[in-house]
Design an enzyme around this catalytic site. Structure first.
Site, PDB file in Angstrom:
ATOM      1  N   SER A 135       0.642  -1.011   0.075  1.00  0.00           N
ATOM      2  CA  SER A 135       0.169   0.007  -0.136  1.00  0.00           C
ATOM      3  C   SER A 135       0.814   1.289  -0.032  1.00  0.00           C
ATOM      4  O   SER A 135       1.987   1.196   0.356  1.00  0.00           O
ATOM      5  CB  SER A 135      -0.806   0.136   1.010  1.00  0.00           C
ATOM      6  N   TYR A 148      -3.065  -0.765  10.135  1.00  0.00           N
ATOM      7  CA  TYR A 148      -3.109  -1.273   8.466  1.00  0.00           C
ATOM      8  C   TYR A 148      -1.636  -0.693   7.839  1.00  0.00           C
ATOM      9  O   TYR A 148      -1.008  -1.348   7.326  1.00  0.00           O
ATOM     10  CB  TYR A 148      -4.229  -0.315   7.687  1.00  0.00           C
TER      11      TYR A 148
END
Length: 253
Positions: A135, A148
């Site tokens: 990400s 996350y």
């Protein structure tokens, strides 16, 4: 026939990638915790691919699935695409510890379990590769995405290490680093993070499937998605950390 094994294949990026590789004539192995959704996806693809409901946090579930996939694939695995992952957005202190731990278990430990279970197949396939979903949050810790971000930093580090370590086995390890993507995982968040409101969500699951296809044709360790993120990544290499931190602070207000 080339073979790809996809985790988190029942929806979002995983499902879009399955559809793209199926159109290109690949043989698919599809893993997801949602067995019914996998069955529906496989039927939409002609019903000729292999599916298994798997919880990547359960070692026995992963081990049994890879043994069964080995039979289906005849000992061949060209690409392992680790796409399974979860997201919880919100102030760090408002998210229960059990949920933080679950994010890490699925996004990091689950990925590692699948990598280890797949290794014998990858090792015996010439030119095999692993593609991990990372990400843009692995570039600099993103407020309201703390656990996350932590999980994706771990995926980035694992990718970099295995890219070097597994080279001796003729296995190329890569990751996909992407900004926010319009998927159910992002759309279903009850907390709307300021950074999403400011940057928006323009990428689709189909866009990311295209990026996975591009990545499998290249040799870069980190496959960066979108001109915006590529520019930010390049700038972060030259700008002091305080500048990057300042940008993240502004975007997260």
């Amino acid at each position: 026939m080339n073979t790809i094994l996809i985790t988190g294949a029942a929806s979002g990026i995983g499902a879009a990638t399955a559809r793209l590789f199926a159109r290109e004539g690949w043989r698919l192995g599809l893993l997801d915790v949602n067995g019914d959704a996998l069955t529906n996806l496989n039927q939409s693809l002609g019903g000729k691919h292999w599916t298994r409901a798997v919880d990547v946090t359960d070692q026995a579930s992963v081990t049994d699935a890879l043994a069964a996939f080995d039979e289906f694939a005849g000992g061949r695995l060209d690409i392992l695409f680790n796409c399974a992952g979860i997201l919880r957005v919100g102030p760090f202190e408002d998210i229960p510890m059990a949920e933080h731990a679950r994010i890490l278990d699925i996004n990091v430990s689950g990925l590692m379990r699948v990598c280890l279970a797949s290794f014998p197949l990858l090792q015996q396939t010439d030119g095999a590769r692993v593609i991990n979903m990372s990400s843009a949050s692995a570039l600099y810790g993103t407020p309201h995405f703390a656990s996350y971000s932590a999980s994706k930093f771990a995926v980035r580090g694992l990718t970099e290490a295995l890219n070097i370590e597994w080279k001796r086995h003729d296995i190329l390890v890569q990751d996909i680093m992407t900004p926010f993507v319009k998927t159910p995982m992002v759309d279903n968040q009850s907390f709307r993070a300021p950074v999403i409101e400011r940057l928006g969500v323009s990428l689709t699951a189909e866009d990311l499937a295209d990026e996975v296809w591009k990545a499998h044709q290249g040799n870069e360790v980190h496959h960066l998605v979108s001109r915006q993120f590529k520019s930010l990544s390049l700038a972060s290499k030259w700008l002091p950390d305080r500048i990057t931190r300042g940008m993240m602070s502004v975007l997260s207000r």
